[in-house]
Design a protein around this motif. Sequence first.
Motif: not given
Length: 159
Positions: A60-78
């Motif tokens: 029931g979640a949307t892409r928008t609702s988790v985008r900020r958290l995913y962005g942080e995971a990507r920054r950590i990856d870099f």
Amino acid sequence: MTQYQRPGQGGYQGNRGAQQQGRAAAVDASRFASAAEKIIVRGEVEALISLAEELAKNSGATRTSVRRLYGEARRIDFLLDQDRARALRRARLLEPRLVYQTKRAQREKQNLGEIASALIAMIRQLKHDDPHEEEQRFRRFVEFFEAVVAYLPEEKKDE
């Protein structure tokens, strides 16, 4: 002691008490422990795809609702290539951030619970004595997170 403090308790009391819950009350990551071990430790791609698709479809979640958290995971990856120790520390701190976001989403009548529970189970599998292995586990976590985001709808459909 001010008029707002009780003996033995310092600081502002307004956010404590019944509203304050432990980690277990916000999310139940134990349900996903087996899947997390398969995906993060063993690197099983089919398990990753299957769980990501299931979570996106049923959460029931949307892409928008988790985008900020995913962005942080990507920054950590870099950051892993530049400062491994700092990146892995930030990776472990994603867990309390997920718990916070889940509680916040509940207040806003959104549902991140299932996704957050799975992500926290994955984060708990990151720790390892070998920093190189820990790095590989984090990269698998990012792959899983990316798959979840890819399967999520952009916004909720009106029912």
